[in-house]
Design a protein around this motif. Sequence first.
Motif, mmCIF file in Angstrom:
data_model
loop_
_atom_site.group_PDB
_atom_site.id
_atom_site.type_symbol
_atom_site.label_atom_id
_atom_site.label_comp_id
_atom_site.label_asym_id
_atom_site.label_seq_id
_atom_site.Cartn_x
_atom_site.Cartn_y
_atom_site.Cartn_z
ATOM 1 N N PHE A 1 0.827 -1.187 0.000
ATOM 2 C CA PHE A 1 0.000 0.000 0.000
ATOM 3 C C PHE A 1 0.869 1.248 0.000
ATOM 4 O O PHE A 1 1.988 1.247 0.497
ATOM 5 C CB PHE A 1 -0.892 0.044 1.251
ATOM 6 N N LEU B 1 0.456 4.959 1.418
ATOM 7 C CA LEU B 1 -0.374 5.678 2.385
ATOM 8 C C LEU B 1 0.039 7.142 2.410
ATOM 9 O O LEU B 1 1.213 7.458 2.586
ATOM 10 C CB LEU B 1 -0.184 5.049 3.768
ATOM 11 N N ARG C 1 -0.438 10.727 4.220
ATOM 12 C CA ARG C 1 -0.940 11.371 5.445
ATOM 13 C C ARG C 1 -0.637 12.857 5.415
ATOM 14 O O ARG C 1 0.423 13.274 4.946
ATOM 15 C CB ARG C 1 -0.241 10.781 6.675
ATOM 16 N N GLU D 1 -4.915 10.506 7.712
ATOM 17 C CA GLU D 1 -4.819 9.845 6.426
ATOM 18 C C GLU D 1 -5.547 10.643 5.353
ATOM 19 O O GLU D 1 -6.687 11.072 5.560
ATOM 20 C CB GLU D 1 -5.431 8.460 6.571
ATOM 21 N N THR E 1 -5.330 5.949 1.124
ATOM 22 C CA THR E 1 -4.455 4.787 1.008
ATOM 23 C C THR E 1 -4.819 4.089 -0.283
ATOM 24 O O THR E 1 -5.996 3.929 -0.588
ATOM 25 C CB THR E 1 -4.666 3.809 2.176
ATOM 26 N N LEU F 1 -0.444 3.482 13.128
ATOM 27 C CA LEU F 1 -0.897 3.061 11.808
ATOM 28 C C LEU F 1 -1.221 1.579 11.790
ATOM 29 O O LEU F 1 -1.449 1.014 10.742
ATOM 30 C CB LEU F 1 0.175 3.349 10.764
ATOM 31 N N ASP G 1 -2.832 -1.696 11.528
ATOM 32 C CA ASP G 1 -4.124 -2.094 10.986
ATOM 33 C C ASP G 1 -4.628 -3.360 11.658
ATOM 34 O O ASP G 1 -5.554 -3.989 11.195
ATOM 35 C CB ASP G 1 -4.055 -2.299 9.476
ATOM 36 N N TYR H 1 6.079 -1.180 7.630
ATOM 37 C CA TYR H 1 6.346 0.090 6.950
ATOM 38 C C TYR H 1 7.755 0.089 6.392
ATOM 39 O O TYR H 1 8.711 -0.172 7.107
ATOM 40 C CB TYR H 1 6.137 1.251 7.913
ATOM 41 N N THR I 1 -8.802 -2.245 3.151
ATOM 42 C CA THR I 1 -9.264 -1.228 2.204
ATOM 43 C C THR I 1 -10.631 -1.601 1.634
ATOM 44 O O THR I 1 -11.448 -0.728 1.354
ATOM 45 C CB THR I 1 -8.262 -1.068 1.050
ATOM 46 N N SER J 1 -8.306 3.979 8.065
ATOM 47 C CA SER J 1 -7.818 4.157 9.439
ATOM 48 C C SER J 1 -8.918 3.846 10.441
ATOM 49 O O SER J 1 -8.656 3.339 11.531
ATOM 50 C CB SER J 1 -7.304 5.573 9.648
#
Lengths: 608, 194
Positions: free
Chosen positions: A142, A144, A146, A153, A156, A434, A436, A442, B149, B160
Motif C-alpha cells: 500500500f 499511504l 498522510r 490519512e 491509502t 498506523l 491495521d 512500513y 481497504t 484508518s
Amino acid sequence: MTNHGRLSDNDLDALIRGLGEHVDYPPTPDFAVSWRSSGIQAESTMGRRSRATNLAAPETTTSEPGATQWLEPAQQGSEWRQAARLIVAGIAALVVGVLIVLVLREMRSSSPEIDRAGSSELREVFISTFSTSTGANESFSFLLVRDARSLKEVFTVEVDLGGWFTVSPDGAHIYASGDHYLSAIDSATGGTVWEKPLADRRLREFGIPGLATPAMSPDGTRLYLYSTESGFSYRIEELDAATGEPLRTSDVFDHQCNSRIYPSPDGKALYLPCHNDSVDVIDIETLQPQPPLDLEPVEVAQTVSGHALYVLSSDGEIATIDTNAQQVVARAQLLDLPAGDAFPIIAYMALSNDDATLAVALTDDVVRGPTFTYEYRLYEVGSWQEVGRVSPGSPIVAGGLTPDHTGGFLIVEQDEGAALRLDRDGLESLVYDLDDGRDANYQRTVAATIAAAAEADASCPVTPQTANQEIRERYEFGDFRTVEVADMYLNFWGTSYDGESVGYTAMMSHPNGYEEGGWYYITLQFVVPDLDRSVVVSGFRLDTAGDLRFGDSNNPASSVELWPSPGMETIGLGALRRTDARVTGSGCFGIAVQWDDNDETVVFEVVD
Amino acid sequence: MTNDASLIERARFGDDDAFADLVERYQALAFRAAYLITGNAQEAEDATQEGLIRAHAALGRFRIGEPFRPWLLRIVTNAARDRKRSSNRNMRLAMKLDQFERQQPTNPSPEGEAVAAERNAAVAGLLNELPESDRIVLTYRYFLDLRVTEIAAILDVPPSTVRSRLLRARNRLRTRLETREHKPAIDRDRKRDS
C-alpha cells in the motif's frame, strides 16, 4: 497465552480466525440461477427496467433445485401467501424505487472524486509504503498518504509496490513501481491514471522479476526508470510521464548500484549511487555514462533545489556533488567511525527541507545483535558540526528517516507505524498509530507536497489553553447517522498501554435519541492509570458558539473526576472509565485531562 | 475467466447473463456477509436479493476501473443492516460449537480440550455482544478474509477507521477473555484461602 495469562496478538488472531471456520453458515441460495431463469432482459443503461417491476410478475419463479425465488416465499399453496405475495410485490416496486434513490444519494455523498473534485490546492504530506501479510501466500502493498500537520490519512491506495516511488514537480502525480507494474497515481484522488506492465521494460536477465524504480525529470515531462534483475547491471529507460509510453532505452551497464536516481536540476544528468564503489553519472541527452565520481556511497541526500548531492561513504566521509557541474566540490570527515569491521553502521540519512541540517541514523545491531537501537546524529550542513545527538531509550525499528516540513525529521517505526519527530531539540513522539491490526510493515516514508485538497483551515480560535494544539478531530453531524471517529490517544504509545498515562478514545453518536434540546452526545472512554488520585477531565469552549458539559441533562458539569476503582474493566495496567460529554450543535471545544502533574488538551471542532 | 470489468460493461448494456455471471462469482461471499450481520438465513437471503437488485439498478453509475467486489458488498451490507434494523432482532451467529469442542488438536489433554473449547465458546458469545460496527469489521476481516481497504470501501469509512475498529474490537475481545479467564482463578484462590 503467555505465562502471565495475557493473550498474544497471534493467539488472539488464531482464536478469532478459527472461530470463523465454525460459523454455521446456511447453504448459499443460487441467486445467479434465479437471475438467469427469471427471463428478464434488462434494457440498456439509458432505459433499464427496474428489476423490481419484473419481480412483481408471478412467472419469475424458478423450480431449479437450490435456487432462490425472487422475493417469493416458498410455494406452499397457501392462499394468503399468494395474496400477500402480490401485495408485497406491488410494494416492492415502490420500495425498490425509493431504495434506488437512497443508493444514488449515498453514492453521491460518498464519492471520493466529488469530495476532492475541483481542488488544485497543494498539501504537505508524508507518503509511506507498507505491506501487510495475512498468510503464507497473501501479501499486499500500500501507499499511504498522510497530512503532514495533522498526520491524518488523506488516502491509502493498494499498489503493486516493490521499488521506489516519486512525485511529479507539480505534485499532481505519484509514480510507483512494483514487481509487475509501473503506476501513475492521481495525487488528489488516489486513483490510478495509468498503469503499465513492467514485463517488457524491466531489465530481465534470468527471467525473474527484477527491481524497477522511477525518477522524475525536473520539468515533470519524463520518467526515468532504473531497472535491474541481478543487481550487478542496470539499464535506464526514458518514459513519457503523461502516458507511461517508452521513449528511449539505454544500454545495459555492468555496475552494482543502489537503484535510486537523482536528476540534476538542469535536466542534463542522472546520478546513481553505486554501493561502496562510485557515483555513476548518465548523460540524459545520450543516455550514455560519463566518467563516474570516485566516491564510496552508502547514503545519499539531495537538496530541495537539486543542485547539491551529499554522499556519505562507509568510512564516514561526506562529499558534496555540484549536480550541474557534475563534479565533487567538497569533502569532509563527518563521522568518526572505527576502522575495519567495527560498527556502528550507517542506516539512514536525510537532509532537512531547509537544507540546513543533515540527520544520520546509526545502528549497532551487528555488534550487539539485533537490538535495532538507533542513534541519531544531526549536523549543520556546510560546517558539518554536530548539533544534536539522540539515542532512543527503547528499541525502535525505524522504517526510515525523512525531512518533515518544519526543518526537522520524521521517523516512522517499522512495525506499527508510530511516528517520532527529530530535530535539534531532541526526539519527540508524535504517537500516531498506523497499525491495521495485522502485520503492517512500513518500508519507506518521504515528505512531499502534492496537489490534494488541504484540510479545511482550522476555524477554531487559538487560546492560551490551546496555543500548541491542532484540531485533532472534526466531528460531523448530519443525515442522522452515527459518525465514529478514529481513536485518539493522549500520550499513548502505539497500541500498548504503559500504565502511566491517560489514554482517550471518543465516539460520536448521533441517532435521533441522542439529540436532546440542541445537545449532542459524545461517549468518551478513558484508560486511567492506577493512581491514588483522580483524573480530572474538563470541557471548555473556544468560541462563543459552543458549550461542553458532562453528566446527565439534570446535572451538567463542566468537569468530571474519574477515579480508578476495583472491579473496573481493565486494559493492561489501566482501567476503562466512560463518561458522556454533551456539546451544542457546532463549535470549537477542548477537553483538558489532568492527572498528577500532567495536563493535556485535545481540541476538536463539531460541524453541524 | 472473463474479468469483472468486461462483465459489468456487458451488464450495463442489458446483458443479464453477464450480471448473472457476476452474481455467481460473488453470491457466496455476499450471502455470508449478509448472514454475518443478520444472523438469520432468511433475512440474509432477502438482504442479498435486495442488494443484488440495488446493484443491478445502480450499475450505470458504477465507476469502471474501481473494484466491483467491495462495491457490491457495500450494497448488500447496507441492505442487511437495514433489514436487521427494521427487524429489531438481536443477532446471534450460529456456531457449530459441538464440532468446535471436538476439534482441539493443539490441546491434547482432556483439561486442555475443555479449556480451549470453553474459550472458543466464550469468544463466540463475546462476538455476539460486540457493537455492530466492531463486529462487522472483525468478521469481515477474519471470517471473510476481506482486506482493510475493502472493508473501508464497504462501510464508507477511511481505512484508518477500519483499523482502529479492528484494534478496538480485538482489544475488547481480549479484555473480556482475560477478565473471564482471570475470574475463576480469583474465585478458586478465595475458596482456597477461606
